[in-house]
Write a protein that holds these residues in place. Structure first.
Motif, PDB file in Angstrom:
ATOM      1  N   PRO A  46       0.817  -1.217   0.000  1.00 32.24           N
ATOM      2  CA  PRO A  46       0.000   0.000   0.000  1.00 32.24           C
ATOM      3  C   PRO A  46       0.845   1.259   0.000  1.00 32.24           C
ATOM      4  N   GLY A  47       0.378   2.270  -0.683  1.00 31.41           N
ATOM      5  CA  GLY A  47       1.075   3.550  -0.753  1.00 31.41           C
ATOM      6  C   GLY A  47       2.485   3.423  -1.280  1.00 31.41           C
ATOM      7  N   LEU A  48       3.447   3.944  -0.524  1.00 40.40           N
ATOM      8  CA  LEU A  48       4.851   3.938  -0.922  1.00 40.40           C
ATOM      9  C   LEU A  48       5.607   2.723  -0.403  1.00 40.40           C
ATOM     10  N   THR A  49       4.903   1.789   0.244  1.00 41.77           N
ATOM     11  CA  THR A  49       5.536   0.603   0.823  1.00 41.77           C
ATOM     12  C   THR A  49       6.321  -0.162  -0.233  1.00 41.77           C
ATOM     13  N   PRO A  50       7.533  -0.635   0.082  1.00 39.53           N
ATOM     14  CA  PRO A  50       8.319  -1.401  -0.896  1.00 39.53           C
ATOM     15  C   PRO A  50       7.582  -2.646  -1.385  1.00 39.53           C
ATOM     16  N   GLY A  51       8.038  -3.153  -2.526  1.00 35.09           N
ATOM     17  CA  GLY A  51       7.401  -4.299  -3.156  1.00 35.09           C
ATOM     18  C   GLY A  51       7.426  -5.560  -2.310  1.00 35.09           C
ATOM     19  N   PRO A  52       6.738  -6.594  -2.763  1.00 34.37           N
ATOM     20  CA  PRO A  52       6.565  -7.816  -1.973  1.00 34.37           C
ATOM     21  C   PRO A  52       7.828  -8.636  -1.766  1.00 34.37           C
ATOM     22  N   MET A  53       8.853  -8.436  -2.585  1.00 35.35           N
ATOM     23  CA  MET A  53      10.113  -9.159  -2.427  1.00 35.35           C
ATOM     24  C   MET A  53      11.247  -8.139  -2.480  1.00 35.35           C
ATOM     25  N   ILE A  54      12.130  -8.186  -1.498  1.00 38.03           N
ATOM     26  CA  ILE A  54      13.194  -7.187  -1.394  1.00 38.03           C
ATOM     27  C   ILE A  54      14.551  -7.864  -1.278  1.00 38.03           C
ATOM     28  N   GLN A  55      15.525  -7.306  -1.987  1.00 38.08           N
ATOM     29  CA  GLN A  55      16.928  -7.626  -1.714  1.00 38.08           C
ATOM     30  C   GLN A  55      17.584  -6.328  -1.282  1.00 38.08           C
ATOM     31  N   MET A  56      18.240  -6.356  -0.120  1.00 36.82           N
ATOM     32  CA  MET A  56      18.890  -5.151   0.395  1.00 36.82           C
ATOM     33  C   MET A  56      20.327  -5.442   0.748  1.00 36.82           C
ATOM     34  N   GLY A  57      21.225  -4.770   0.058  1.00 35.21           N
ATOM     35  CA  GLY A  57      22.640  -4.864   0.361  1.00 35.21           C
ATOM     36  C   GLY A  57      23.082  -3.644   1.150  1.00 35.21           C
ATOM     37  N   SER A  58      23.947  -3.840   2.136  1.00 39.30           N
ATOM     38  CA  SER A  58      24.512  -2.722   2.906  1.00 39.30           C
ATOM     39  C   SER A  58      26.017  -2.935   2.982  1.00 39.30           C
ATOM     40  N   PHE A  59      26.781  -1.897   2.691  1.00 38.63           N
ATOM     41  CA  PHE A  59      28.208  -2.106   2.482  1.00 38.63           C
ATOM     42  C   PHE A  59      28.997  -0.799   2.594  1.00 38.63           C
ATOM     43  N   ASN A  60      30.311  -0.973   2.652  1.00 36.31           N
ATOM     44  CA  ASN A  60      31.269   0.115   2.539  1.00 36.31           C
ATOM     45  C   ASN A  60      32.146  -0.161   1.326  1.00 36.31           C
ATOM     46  N   ILE A  61      32.924   0.830   0.952  1.00 34.66           N
ATOM     47  CA  ILE A  61      33.854   0.657  -0.164  1.00 34.66           C
ATOM     48  C   ILE A  61      35.217   0.293   0.407  1.00 34.66           C
ATOM     49  N   ASN A  62      36.013  -0.446  -0.362  1.00 35.00           N
ATOM     50  CA  ASN A  62      37.294  -0.918   0.175  1.00 35.00           C
ATOM     51  C   ASN A  62      38.387   0.144   0.195  1.00 35.00           C
ATOM     52  N   ALA A  63      38.202   1.235  -0.554  1.00 33.78           N
ATOM     53  CA  ALA A  63      39.189   2.309  -0.581  1.00 33.78           C
ATOM     54  C   ALA A  63      38.501   3.611  -0.992  1.00 33.78           C
ATOM     55  N   LEU A  64      38.880   4.695  -0.357  1.00 34.81           N
ATOM     56  CA  LEU A  64      38.242   5.986  -0.609  1.00 34.81           C
ATOM     57  C   LEU A  64      38.286   6.371  -2.080  1.00 34.81           C
TER      58      LEU A  64
END
Length: 240
Positions: free
Chosen positions: A133-151
Motif C-alpha cells: 500500500p502507498g509507498l511501501t516497498p514491493g513484496p520481495m526485497i533484496q537489500m545490500g549494505s556495504f562500505n567501499i574498500n578504498a576511498l
C-alpha cells in the motif's frame, strides 16, 4: 516523498517467535505509523539457508569486524519524509521510553544491526504501479549494505550505479524499483534496495548480472558488505 529509511536486521529464537511477530504486526507497527512523518513500515522474512550463505560468501567480501552485529533473519524497515524524522526522537530515545511489553519483546531479538539512511536516488521499474500500500516497498526485497574498500573507489562506484545499474532496472521484468541509499548513522555507508514481485524475478535478474561486464565485476569486488548482505526476503507485513 519517502526520503528517509530506517533499517534493522536481526535474528529471533524459535521459542516465542510467533508471539513476537503477532505483536509486532498487530500492535507495534500500527502504533509507529501514527508517529508524525512516518509514512510506511515493512517487515521482511529473509531467505537464510546454508546454501545461500555459501553462495554469497563465495562471491562477495564481508566485514570481519567482530563489533558489527550479524543478525539477518528479519529486516524491519520504516519510511519517512526525511531521515530527520528518525532522529527526533532517535532510536535510542525511543528505547528509553519503551513500555514493559516493548522491552520484553525487543529483548528477544539478537544480532541487532541498524542504520538510518537518506535516499540518494530512486529508479522505478516496469512494475512500479504495483508498489502497495502507498509507498511501501514491493513484496520481495533484496537489500545490500556495504562500505567501499578504498576511498579512491567511491567516485567510480557512484558512476557505475548511475551509468549502468540505474538504467537497466527501469526495464527489468518483475522489477518494482530500486533505491540507492547513503547512511546518516550505522556501520554501512551505502545501501541499495531492489524491489521485485517475486523471488524468481530477483534470481533471474541476478543470474544475468553476475559475472557480466568487467566494470561490474570490479565494482562488486570493491565492496565490503555487512554480515549476510545482501539480505533477500519476502514481505510479511503488510501482507503482499
Amino acid at each position: 516523498m519517502d526520503r528517509g529509511i530506517w533499517a534493522t536486521w536481526y535474528d529471533l529464537p524459535e521459542e516465542g517467535k510467533d508471539e513476537y511477530i503477532d505483536w509486532l504486526h498487530g500492535v507495534y507497527l500500527p502504533g509507529m505509523l501514527r508517529r508524525p512523518g512516518y509514512l510506511w513500515a515493512a517487515h521482511m522474512d529473509n531467505v537464510k539457508t546454508e546454501e545461500r550463505e555459501q553462495e554469497i560468501n563465495a562471491r562477495l567480501t564481508h566485514t570481519t569486524d567482530p563489533s558489527v552485529p550479524r543478525g539477518n533473519e528479519y529486516l524491519l524497515l520504516f519510511g519517512a519524509v526525511s531521515p530527520a524524522v528518525f532522529l527526533n526522537p532517535s532510536p535510542a530515545q525511543l528505547e528509553e521510553k519503551w513500555t514493559v511489553e516493548e522491552r520484553d519483546m525487543f529483548r528477544r531479538r539478537s544480532g541487532v544491526r541498524s542504520c538510518i539512511f537518506l535516499e540518494q536516488n530512486r529508479v522505478d521499474g516496469p512494475e512500479a504501479k504495483k508498489r502497495a500500500p502507498g509507498l511501501t516497498p514491493g513484496p520481495m526485497i533484496q537489500m545490500g549494505s556495504f562500505n567501499i574498500n578504498a576511498l579512491e573507489n567511491e567516485e567510480e562506484m557512484g558512476a557505475w550505479y548511475t551509468q549502468m545499474r540505474y538504467p537497466r532496472l527501469k526495464t527489468v521484468e518483475g522489477c518494482v524499483g530500486m533505491r540507492k541509499l547513503v547512511s546518516v548513522s550505522g556501520w554501512a555507508k551505502h545501501a541499495v534496495i531492489y524491489e521485485f514481485l517475486s523471488l524468481e524475478d530477483i534470481q533471474d535478474y541476478l543470474s544475468k548480472e553476475l559475472g557480466a561486464e568487467e566494470w561490474s565485476r570490479r565494482m562488486v569486488g570493491n565492496l565490503v558488505h555487512a554480515p549476510g548482505s545482501p539480505s533477500q526476503g519476502r514481505r510479511i507485513w503488510p501482507p503482499a
